[in-house]
Scaffold this motif. Structure first.
Motif, PDB file in Angstrom:
ATOM      1  N   PHE A   1       0.830  -1.219   0.000  1.00 38.90           N
ATOM      2  CA  PHE A   1       0.000   0.000   0.000  1.00 38.90           C
ATOM      3  C   PHE A   1       0.861   1.264   0.000  1.00 38.90           C
ATOM      4  O   PHE A   1       0.348   2.359   0.079  1.00 38.90           O
ATOM      5  CB  PHE A   1      -0.894   0.061   1.243  1.00 38.90           C
ATOM      6  CG  PHE A   1      -1.937  -1.021   1.322  1.00 38.90           C
ATOM      7  CD1 PHE A   1      -3.180  -0.835   0.750  1.00 38.90           C
ATOM      8  CD2 PHE A   1      -1.688  -2.205   1.975  1.00 38.90           C
ATOM      9  CE1 PHE A   1      -4.158  -1.826   0.830  1.00 38.90           C
ATOM     10  CE2 PHE A   1      -2.656  -3.192   2.062  1.00 38.90           C
ATOM     11  CZ  PHE A   1      -3.896  -3.007   1.483  1.00 38.90           C
ATOM     12  N   ARG A   2       2.172   1.082  -0.036  1.00 39.77           N
ATOM     13  CA  ARG A   2       3.085   2.229   0.080  1.00 39.77           C
ATOM     14  C   ARG A   2       2.780   3.273  -0.996  1.00 39.77           C
ATOM     15  O   ARG A   2       2.800   2.979  -2.192  1.00 39.77           O
ATOM     16  CB  ARG A   2       4.519   1.730  -0.090  1.00 39.77           C
ATOM     17  CG  ARG A   2       5.571   2.765   0.197  1.00 39.77           C
ATOM     18  CD  ARG A   2       6.970   2.425  -0.324  1.00 39.77           C
ATOM     19  NE  ARG A   2       7.349   1.036  -0.349  1.00 39.77           N
ATOM     20  CZ  ARG A   2       8.022   0.403   0.618  1.00 39.77           C
ATOM     21  NH1 ARG A   2       8.382   1.058   1.695  1.00 39.77           N
ATOM     22  NH2 ARG A   2       8.335  -0.877   0.490  1.00 39.77           N
ATOM     23  N   GLY A   3       2.457   4.489  -0.550  1.00 42.18           N
ATOM     24  CA  GLY A   3       2.242   5.577  -1.494  1.00 42.18           C
ATOM     25  C   GLY A   3       0.973   5.461  -2.328  1.00 42.18           C
ATOM     26  O   GLY A   3       0.768   6.229  -3.263  1.00 42.18           O
ATOM     27  N   LEU A   4       0.099   4.517  -1.986  1.00 41.55           N
ATOM     28  CA  LEU A   4      -1.140   4.329  -2.754  1.00 41.55           C
ATOM     29  C   LEU A   4      -2.045   5.554  -2.628  1.00 41.55           C
ATOM     30  O   LEU A   4      -2.637   6.014  -3.605  1.00 41.55           O
ATOM     31  CB  LEU A   4      -1.868   3.073  -2.259  1.00 41.55           C
ATOM     32  CG  LEU A   4      -3.259   2.812  -2.810  1.00 41.55           C
ATOM     33  CD1 LEU A   4      -3.201   2.533  -4.311  1.00 41.55           C
ATOM     34  CD2 LEU A   4      -3.918   1.643  -2.083  1.00 41.55           C
ATOM     35  N   ALA A   5      -2.153   6.074  -1.417  1.00 42.19           N
ATOM     36  CA  ALA A   5      -3.010   7.239  -1.193  1.00 42.19           C
ATOM     37  C   ALA A   5      -2.549   7.906   0.095  1.00 42.19           C
ATOM     38  O   ALA A   5      -2.646   7.313   1.167  1.00 42.19           O
ATOM     39  CB  ALA A   5      -4.460   6.790  -1.066  1.00 42.19           C
ATOM     40  N   ASP A   6      -2.023   9.096  -0.022  1.00 41.27           N
ATOM     41  CA  ASP A   6      -1.529   9.824   1.147  1.00 41.27           C
ATOM     42  C   ASP A   6      -2.323  11.113   1.332  1.00 41.27           C
ATOM     43  O   ASP A   6      -3.080  11.520   0.461  1.00 41.27           O
ATOM     44  CB  ASP A   6      -0.043  10.158   0.959  1.00 41.27           C
ATOM     45  CG  ASP A   6       0.816   8.907   0.889  1.00 41.27           C
ATOM     46  OD1 ASP A   6       0.610   8.002   1.709  1.00 41.27           O
ATOM     47  OD2 ASP A   6       1.684   8.832   0.004  1.00 41.27           O
ATOM     48  N   ASP A   7      -2.134  11.739   2.481  1.00 40.80           N
ATOM     49  CA  ASP A   7      -2.673  13.079   2.750  1.00 40.80           C
ATOM     50  C   ASP A   7      -4.194  13.138   2.692  1.00 40.80           C
ATOM     51  O   ASP A   7      -4.762  14.110   2.206  1.00 40.80           O
ATOM     52  CB  ASP A   7      -2.071  14.101   1.752  1.00 40.80           C
ATOM     53  CG  ASP A   7      -0.566  13.965   1.622  1.00 40.80           C
ATOM     54  OD1 ASP A   7       0.084  13.724   2.666  1.00 40.80           O
ATOM     55  OD2 ASP A   7      -0.037  14.077   0.514  1.00 40.80           O
TER      56      ASP A   7
ATOM     57  N   LYS B   1       2.157  11.331  10.728  1.00 38.63           N
ATOM     58  CA  LYS B   1       1.528  11.348   9.394  1.00 38.63           C
ATOM     59  C   LYS B   1       0.004  11.312   9.501  1.00 38.63           C
ATOM     60  O   LYS B   1      -0.696  11.963   8.726  1.00 38.63           O
ATOM     61  CB  LYS B   1       2.036  10.166   8.569  1.00 38.63           C
ATOM     62  CG  LYS B   1       1.555  10.211   7.136  1.00 38.63           C
ATOM     63  CD  LYS B   1       2.380   9.325   6.232  1.00 38.63           C
ATOM     64  CE  LYS B   1       1.856   9.418   4.807  1.00 38.63           C
ATOM     65  NZ  LYS B   1       1.230   8.182   4.356  1.00 38.63           N
ATOM     66  N   LEU B   2      -0.510  10.561  10.494  1.00 31.51           N
ATOM     67  CA  LEU B   2      -1.958  10.487  10.677  1.00 31.51           C
ATOM     68  C   LEU B   2      -2.464  11.567  11.642  1.00 31.51           C
ATOM     69  O   LEU B   2      -3.620  11.572  12.026  1.00 31.51           O
ATOM     70  CB  LEU B   2      -2.351   9.094  11.189  1.00 31.51           C
ATOM     71  CG  LEU B   2      -1.991   7.933  10.252  1.00 31.51           C
ATOM     72  CD1 LEU B   2      -2.366   6.599  10.860  1.00 31.51           C
ATOM     73  CD2 LEU B   2      -2.647   8.094   8.887  1.00 31.51           C
ATOM     74  N   ALA B   3      -1.547  12.457  12.046  1.00 28.80           N
ATOM     75  CA  ALA B   3      -1.892  13.566  12.939  1.00 28.80           C
ATOM     76  C   ALA B   3      -2.554  13.078  14.222  1.00 28.80           C
ATOM     77  O   ALA B   3      -3.509  13.683  14.722  1.00 28.80           O
ATOM     78  CB  ALA B   3      -2.777  14.585  12.205  1.00 28.80           C
ATOM     79  N   SER B   4      -2.040  11.971  14.757  1.00 30.60           N
ATOM     80  CA  SER B   4      -2.646  11.364  15.953  1.00 30.60           C
ATOM     81  C   SER B   4      -2.225  12.054  17.240  1.00 30.60           C
ATOM     82  O   SER B   4      -2.989  12.101  18.199  1.00 30.60           O
ATOM     83  CB  SER B   4      -2.255   9.886  16.052  1.00 30.60           C
ATOM     84  OG  SER B   4      -2.598   9.203  14.879  1.00 30.60           O
ATOM     85  N   GLY B   5      -0.975  12.526  17.274  1.00 30.97           N
ATOM     86  CA  GLY B   5      -0.457  13.147  18.492  1.00 30.97           C
ATOM     87  C   GLY B   5       0.935  12.625  18.792  1.00 30.97           C
ATOM     88  O   GLY B   5       1.528  11.907  17.987  1.00 30.97           O
TER      89      GLY B   5
END
Ligand SMILES: [Zn+2]
Length: 439
Positions: free
Chosen positions: A75-81, A280-284
């Motif tokens: 899944f690397r780079g499949l869908a980011d941001d 990256k997931l802005a979790s904390g």
């Protein structure tokens, strides 16, 4: 097969023993897969073995990736941001619904290749079709702790939950006594697992004498969900269920208050820190210095490639050190020795294999790596531990030994065919594109 004797010599040895002692020019002698001696100077002449000249590079323990989902390399780079739900529903679920054992095998082989080439010798995995991950690790010659993910919904592998427990038990039986592969009971998270599932998984782990692993307190929304459902925060919820104990390895541990940290420490729970995924997931930001100060064993993990996007623990160490300095506005926070310990000795302790791996000491299994330090970004070399954390990258790893077996020599694999691994992964990527388009 491991050589009867192997010596790695002419290098700077970072032992990562309890005082993180460094040997300026020394050797590591290996017999029957175990470290027989770590000493300075020239090695004794060997009658029956092989030698690797470290050429004045760094000899150090192999790195321990405390939490990943190996097959998610595909899944690397499949869908980011993207927002989490959009990412899951549009990209991940359509693929996971259709995936099979061959898919996971190809992704796990790719992960093993990437991890070995970047100096990781042990990894802890949670995913589907874990028999394939164990088999891939065995083929690659990597040490691993694996477990089939359990949750409240049907799995693309085993179907209903009941069969998930049976699959887990079969996995434990299949790999019992293996030199490299160990198995854990793995429940996904408090928000995807019922109280009954969590308690049953915990009992099974204790009965079989294996770890229980779960994602815990990863996001703010998890805390809110658990509070709404049970009136308690995630750690309190697990405490009430009787799930907290020294058998538990908790991944992420981002959203913890002081009382929860005290509780995790008192119960002997071990934690895995995944800073790049959390960023990256802005979790904390997990309160790692506070956990360490309470004596909690904390390891370092990359999490899966969908949220990282690589399995390079050198990058992860650099990030961990800098993230906590910034958060605390204190450049002395999470110094290089502390961070390297997370990825070696403490990481092994967190996975329950501290007596086997994580440092270069006589009696432990021989899991070690050699870095090529004759490179522009690593010269001059005043403080090797600082270099390893702040300047080195996975690409600097030249040789890798796991359980006494040389699995990477001069950056060439001895256990796997890299061309075949990459071709299989590319073929699976074609399926991923098709499945995502079909929705
Ligand atoms: Zn994870």
């Amino acid at each position: 097969m491991a050589c009867a004797s192997l010596v790695i010599h002419n290098g700077t040895i970072l032992t990562m023993d309890s005082s993180a002692s460094v040997i300026e020019r020394g050797y590591v002698l290996i017999r029957d897969g175990a470290i027989a001696a770590v000493a300075s100077g020239d090695p004794p002449p060997l009658k029956d073995g092989a030698a690797i000249d470290a050429e004045r590079g760094v000899i150090m323990p192999g790195l321990v990736n405390g939490h990943t989902h190996a097959a998610m390399t595909l899944f690397r780079g499949l869908a980011d941001d993207l927002p989490l739900m959009q990412w899951l529903e549009r990209y991940i679920f359509p693929v996971e619904r259709r995936m099979d054992a061959a898919f996971v095998r190809a992704g796990a082989m790719l992960a093993c290749a990437e991890m070995i080439r970047s100096g990781t010798t042990t990894f802890c995995d949670m995913y589907l079709f874990e028999q394939e991950v164990a088999a891939a690790a065995r083929q690659a010659g990597m040490r691993c702790l694996v477990g089939e993910v359990l949750y409240d919904f049907p799995s693309p592998n085993y179907g209903p939950l009941e069969r998930g427990f049976a699959y887990t038990e079969a996995l434990i039986d299949r790999w019992a006594g293996d030199d490299l592969v160990s198995v854990a009971v793995e429940a996904h998270a408090p928000y995807t697992c019922s109280p009954e599932l969590l308690q049953r998984a915990s009992r099974l782990a204790q009965q079989r004498g294996v770890p229980l692993i779960l994602h815990l307190a990863e996001t703010e929304s998890e805390t809110l969900q658990i509070q709404q459902r049970y009136g308690l925060r995630p750690v309190e919820h697990l405490e009430r269920l009787g799930v907290l104990g020294p058998h538990l390895i908790a991944d992420h541990c981002v959203h913890l208050n002081a009382a929860e940290m005290d509780l995790l420490a008192a119960r002997g729970v071990r934690c895995i820190h995944c800073p790049e995924s959390n960023m990256k997931l802005a979790s904390g930001i997990a309160p790692v210095p506070a956990l360490i100060s309470r004596g909690v064993a904390v390891g370092l993990g990359t999490d899966g490639c969908a949220s990282n996007n690589d399995l390079d623990l050198f990058g992860e160490m650099d990030t961990a050190a800098k993230l906590h300095k910034l958060q605390q506005r204190d450049p002395t926070a999470m110094d290089a020795v502390t961070v390297l310990a997370l990825a070696t000795r403490e990481g092994a302790r967190a996975l329950g294999i501290g007596a086997l791996a994580g440092s270069l000491e006589a009696g432990k299994r021989a899991d070690l790596i050699v870095l090529d330090t004759r490179q522009p970004h690593l010269v001059p070399l005043y403080h090797p531990i600082s270099h390893v954390v702040y300047a080195a990258r996975g690409g600097d790893v030249r040789h890798v030994v796991i359980d006494g077996q040389v699995v990477l020599r001069d950056r060439r694999f001895t256990t796997l065919d890299l061309h075949a691994v990459l071709s299989a992964a590319e073929e699976m990527a074609g399926r991923v594109r098709r499945w995502v388009a079909e929705g």
